[in-house]
Scaffold this active site. Structure first.
Site, PDB file in Angstrom:
ATOM      1  N   ASP A   8      10.490   0.695  -4.817  1.00 16.71           N
ATOM      2  CA  ASP A   8      10.750   1.583  -3.683  1.00 16.71           C
ATOM      3  C   ASP A   8      11.499   2.806  -4.189  1.00 16.71           C
ATOM      4  O   ASP A   8      12.537   2.672  -4.867  1.00 16.71           O
ATOM      5  CB  ASP A   8      11.590   0.874  -2.621  1.00 16.71           C
ATOM      6  CG  ASP A   8      10.796  -0.196  -1.879  1.00 16.71           C
ATOM      7  OD1 ASP A   8       9.590  -0.350  -2.182  1.00 16.71           O
ATOM      8  OD2 ASP A   8      11.371  -0.868  -1.007  1.00 16.71           O
ATOM      9  N   ASP A 129       4.315  -2.926   9.738  1.00 17.89           N
ATOM     10  CA  ASP A 129       5.723  -3.309   9.665  1.00 17.89           C
ATOM     11  C   ASP A 129       6.174  -3.686  11.066  1.00 17.89           C
ATOM     12  O   ASP A 129       5.998  -2.900  12.011  1.00 17.89           O
ATOM     13  CB  ASP A 129       6.568  -2.151   9.135  1.00 17.89           C
ATOM     14  CG  ASP A 129       6.050  -1.620   7.804  1.00 17.89           C
ATOM     15  OD1 ASP A 129       5.515  -2.425   7.017  1.00 17.89           O
ATOM     16  OD2 ASP A 129       6.178  -0.406   7.554  1.00 17.89           O
TER      17      ASP A 129
END
Length: 240
Positions: A8, A129
């Site tokens: 990330d 998500d």
């Protein structure tokens, strides 16, 4: 099942967030390309990259770091975060990204996802998500009134390569994945599902495998960085 190590990116660094909070970022390194090489050397089959700044900005931000990763390893890379128009999709695919992940735009503009999937078979995934089962977008800053399953079903006939399902409340929390919700989603659609959020041990991977659901793989980040999950061991386990 495939294990996808996660890198990330925030401000050019390798970080992990806690439940999607950009203010709760832990920095694990300032050389994403070196981290990618380390994961590749440990035997990973894929890399999962997220441009966190891009997810909030709505456009690619950490392009230099992504390009450095692409130049450093030969393993395929899937990339998400801020990819919300055809130009960004085509640009990254032409740059060498094996698969782009479309999240916010999957809710806002499903037609674009269908168009991109038709034009690029096997190279477009949908990132879903969820917070309490409801789809969250804009870098998880907004929660919609659409369920994860309902959104996934909209793409059943679209030709998308995979759905990456993340339980936000588990992400970065080292508390294990939401096996029940992930398995239920995988059973509800014919699209391959990749589990994300909370995968932190071999026991977590075993629980996903033993769920009986047709899962394509799992993503792990913090556990790999902190040494709680050994990548080589995990790859061997999932391949068995």
């Amino acid at each position: 099942m495939i294990l996808y190590p996660a890198i990330d990116l925030k401000d050019g660094q390798c970080v992990r967030l806690l439940r999607g909070d950009m203010q709760a970022a832990t920095v694990f390194g300032d050389d994403p390309a070196a981290q990618a090489r380390a994961f590749a050397a440990a035997g990973c089959e894929w890399l999962h990259i997220v441009d966190l700044n891009g997810a909030f900005a709505g456009r690619p931000v950490n392009g230099d770091a992504v390009s450095a990763i692409l130049g450093a390893v030969a393993v395929p890379v899937q990339l998400g975060g801020g990819i919300r128009d055809r130009a960004a999709i085509e640009g990254w695919l032409e740059a060498g990204v094996a698969r782009v992940i479309l999240g916010t735009v999957a809710l806002r503009d499903p037609g674009l996802v269908r168009e991109a999937a038709r034009a690029n078979p096997g190279r477009v995934a949908v990132g879903i998500d969820a917070r309490d089962g409801m789809v969250a977008v804009e870098g998880w800053a907004e929660t919609s009134d659409v369920t994860a399953t309902d959104l996934a079903r909209r793409f059943e006939d679209a030709g998308v390569a995979a759905i990456i399902y993340t339980d936000i409340d588990r992400d970065g929390a080292m508390q294990g994945p939401n096996v029940a919700a992930t398995a239920a989603l995988a059973r509800a659609v014919s699209i391959p599902v990749i589990a994300s959020g909370g995968v932190s041990s071999l026991d977590d991977l075993r629980a996903l495998k033993e769920s009986g659901a047709p899962l394509d793989g799992a993503i792990s980040g913090r556990a790999l960085y902190e040494g709680r999950l050994d990548l080589r061991e995990a790859v061997r386990f999932l391949a068995a």
